[in-house]
Design an enzyme around this catalytic site. Structure first.
Site, mmCIF file in Angstrom:
data_model
loop_
_atom_site.group_PDB
_atom_site.id
_atom_site.type_symbol
_atom_site.label_atom_id
_atom_site.label_comp_id
_atom_site.label_asym_id
_atom_site.label_seq_id
_atom_site.Cartn_x
_atom_site.Cartn_y
_atom_site.Cartn_z
ATOM 1 N N SER A 24 -7.677 6.442 -5.048
ATOM 2 C CA SER A 24 -7.328 6.357 -6.462
ATOM 3 C C SER A 24 -6.942 4.911 -6.778
ATOM 4 O O SER A 24 -6.070 4.335 -6.120
ATOM 5 C CB SER A 24 -6.157 7.300 -6.772
ATOM 6 O OG SER A 24 -5.847 7.280 -8.141
ATOM 7 N N LYS B 128 -11.724 6.889 -7.574
ATOM 8 C CA LYS B 128 -11.217 7.456 -8.823
ATOM 9 C C LYS B 128 -10.444 6.384 -9.570
ATOM 10 O O LYS B 128 -9.525 5.771 -9.023
ATOM 11 C CB LYS B 128 -10.302 8.662 -8.549
ATOM 12 C CG LYS B 128 -9.813 9.329 -9.821
ATOM 13 C CD LYS B 128 -9.048 10.615 -9.527
ATOM 14 C CE LYS B 128 -7.653 10.325 -8.994
ATOM 15 N NZ LYS B 128 -6.844 11.559 -8.904
ATOM 16 N N LEU B 129 -10.819 6.142 -10.825
ATOM 17 C CA LEU B 129 -10.200 5.114 -11.643
ATOM 18 C C LEU B 129 -9.184 5.735 -12.585
ATOM 19 O O LEU B 129 -9.489 6.704 -13.289
ATOM 20 C CB LEU B 129 -11.262 4.385 -12.468
ATOM 21 C CG LEU B 129 -12.454 3.795 -11.712
ATOM 22 C CD1 LEU B 129 -13.470 3.254 -12.702
ATOM 23 C CD2 LEU B 129 -11.998 2.710 -10.743
ATOM 24 N N LYS B 130 -7.990 5.184 -12.629
ATOM 25 C CA LYS B 130 -7.014 5.598 -13.628
ATOM 26 C C LYS B 130 -7.405 5.006 -14.980
ATOM 27 O O LYS B 130 -7.799 3.837 -15.059
ATOM 28 C CB LYS B 130 -5.610 5.129 -13.234
ATOM 29 C CG LYS B 130 -5.077 5.754 -11.950
ATOM 30 C CD LYS B 130 -4.763 7.237 -12.137
ATOM 31 C CE LYS B 130 -4.074 7.801 -10.895
ATOM 32 N NZ LYS B 130 -3.718 9.229 -11.061
ATOM 33 N N ASP C 203 -9.287 9.460 -13.998
ATOM 34 C CA ASP C 203 -8.095 10.301 -14.122
ATOM 35 C C ASP C 203 -7.209 9.738 -15.233
ATOM 36 O O ASP C 203 -6.794 8.585 -15.178
ATOM 37 C CB ASP C 203 -7.330 10.315 -12.794
ATOM 38 C CG ASP C 203 -6.115 11.220 -12.819
ATOM 39 O OD1 ASP C 203 -5.916 11.943 -13.818
ATOM 40 O OD2 ASP C 203 -5.365 11.215 -11.824
ATOM 41 N N ASN D 107 -4.317 11.381 -16.353
ATOM 42 C CA ASN D 107 -2.931 11.850 -16.248
ATOM 43 C C ASN D 107 -2.379 12.289 -17.607
ATOM 44 O O ASN D 107 -1.277 11.932 -18.008
ATOM 45 C CB ASN D 107 -2.030 10.779 -15.638
ATOM 46 C CG ASN D 107 -2.297 10.559 -14.160
ATOM 47 O OD1 ASN D 107 -2.759 9.495 -13.761
ATOM 48 N ND2 ASN D 107 -2.041 11.557 -13.335
ATOM 49 N N GLU E 21 -10.615 13.744 -14.912
ATOM 50 C CA GLU E 21 -9.442 14.517 -14.501
ATOM 51 C C GLU E 21 -8.328 14.479 -15.548
ATOM 52 O O GLU E 21 -7.964 13.418 -16.043
ATOM 53 C CB GLU E 21 -8.911 13.971 -13.168
ATOM 54 C CG GLU E 21 -7.758 14.774 -12.600
ATOM 55 C CD GLU E 21 -7.386 14.318 -11.202
ATOM 56 O OE1 GLU E 21 -6.249 14.627 -10.763
ATOM 57 O OE2 GLU E 21 -8.215 13.666 -10.537
ATOM 58 N N ASP F 220 -5.467 18.972 -13.075
ATOM 59 C CA ASP F 220 -4.460 18.581 -12.086
ATOM 60 C C ASP F 220 -3.097 19.097 -12.526
ATOM 61 O O ASP F 220 -2.656 20.176 -12.123
ATOM 62 C CB ASP F 220 -4.476 17.056 -11.946
ATOM 63 C CG ASP F 220 -3.405 16.505 -11.024
ATOM 64 O OD1 ASP F 220 -2.561 17.280 -10.540
ATOM 65 O OD2 ASP F 220 -3.382 15.281 -10.781
ATOM 66 N N LYS G 107 -2.391 19.676 -5.635
ATOM 67 C CA LYS G 107 -1.386 18.839 -4.979
ATOM 68 C C LYS G 107 -0.322 19.774 -4.426
ATOM 69 O O LYS G 107 0.305 20.543 -5.169
ATOM 70 C CB LYS G 107 -0.768 17.852 -5.960
ATOM 71 C CG LYS G 107 -1.704 16.737 -6.407
ATOM 72 C CD LYS G 107 -0.920 15.660 -7.143
ATOM 73 C CE LYS G 107 -1.797 14.448 -7.444
ATOM 74 N NZ LYS G 107 -2.361 14.501 -8.797
ATOM 75 N N GLY H 44 -3.151 13.402 -3.937
ATOM 76 C CA GLY H 44 -1.912 12.853 -3.389
ATOM 77 C C GLY H 44 -1.007 12.307 -4.477
ATOM 78 O O GLY H 44 -1.381 12.231 -5.647
#
Length: 292
Positions: A128, A154-156, A181, A183, A206, A231, A255, A283
């Site tokens: 990530s 995976k790119l935030k 992702d 968030n 995500e 997630d 998770k 993670g």
């Protein structure tokens, strides 16, 4: 557990990160966590890590609260061999559960993989990548991870740093398995830009919307060809089953800390497998204890 622990110790540690890690909810320069050490009567030890953060940004849990819940409720109940009776606090519960399972397995000389029914001795690992201020810096970080052998990247992302950034990485790494992702950084109103990601051949997007906006994810998944992965939304096997049946996602991230431990994670695994939905293990910037 065949036999409860003779003692349980709590430790608080802080480790510097090699590089600051930025997501839509903040930047971390180091990792502070609560470790749980379960000690058997024969001197064997089991370890668990609480994946909560210093402040309640990712979820409602944070280190100070987890410490108190473990100290005053979860550990006394475990030492007395009775249910704790508490509601919530899955990350604290998972830390203790893992420590107790680790203790038992080490006492028996059984690996965690064997205990869980694992059929492989290794699994492909992705990475990530946090948000960077400069595209060139992001490309340099991604290049290093690809060269190191990570199978997926995976790119935030967050509003304002999303489609154009991902397109730059895709142009630089046309064959790399990429995902993003958020968030939960977007709303139904601001998520329109995510439709542009369909052009970039991503494995998934995500958690684009808030964790409690299941209807929003259903609507967005209907509009996107790219699979959505949930997630933060997935807190139990019950929620996972509902999200899959309602077609709010096509992939599940589990998770261990978020869902309360190994037992619930395995239940989610069964739900996803029976539905034919890919599931992967995520993670939380853990130390080596949590990763293990």
């Amino acid at each position: 557990m065949s036999e409860g622990p003779a003692a349980v110790e709590l430790l608080r540690v802080r480790l510097p990160l090699k590089r600051p890690f930025t997501t839509s909810f903040g930047t971390s320069a180091d990792k502070e966590c609560v470790l749980v050490r379960a000690i058997g009567s024969d001197g064997a030890e089991g370890w668990g890590e609480c994946t909560a953060m210093e402040a309640p940004r990712y979820s409602g849990e944070w280190n100070d609260g987890a410490w108190l819940v473990l100290r005053d409720h979860l550990i006394p109940a475990a030492l007395a061999g009775r249910p704790s009776g508490i509601r919530g606090h899955p990350m604290a519960e998972a830390a203790l559960e893992v420590a107790l399972v680790d203790l038992e397995l080490r006492s028996k000389g059984v690996s965690l993989a064997k205990h869980l029914g694992g059929v492989r001795d290794r699994v492909p690992c992705g990475v990530s990548v946090g948000i960077e201020d400069r595209i060139d810096d992001l490309l340099e970080v991604v290049s290093g991870f690809v060269a190191a052998g990570y199978r997926r990247v995976k790119l935030k992302i967050e509003p304002g740093r999303d489609a154009a950034v991902v397109r730059a990485v895709r142009d630089a790494f046309p064959d790399a398995p990429l995902s993003v992702d958020a968030n939960a950084a977007y709303t139904r109103e601001t998520a329109e830009v995510l439709l542009e990601l369909d052009e970039l051949g991503l494995e998934y997007v995500e958690q684009p919307l808030p964790e409690d906006d299941l209807l929003g994810h259903i609507e967005l998944q209907r509009r996107m060809a790219t699979p959505l992965c949930l997630d933060e939304t997935v807190t139990s096997a019950r929620v996972a089953r509902g999200a899959i049946e309602l077609e709010a996602c096509r992939i599940i991230n589990v998770k261990l800390g978020r869902v309360g431990g190994l037992v619930e994670a395995l239940r989610i695994h069964v739900v996803a497998r029976e539905a034919g939905v890919p599931l992967w293990v995520g993670g939380m910037l853990e130390t080596g204890v949590g990763r293990a």
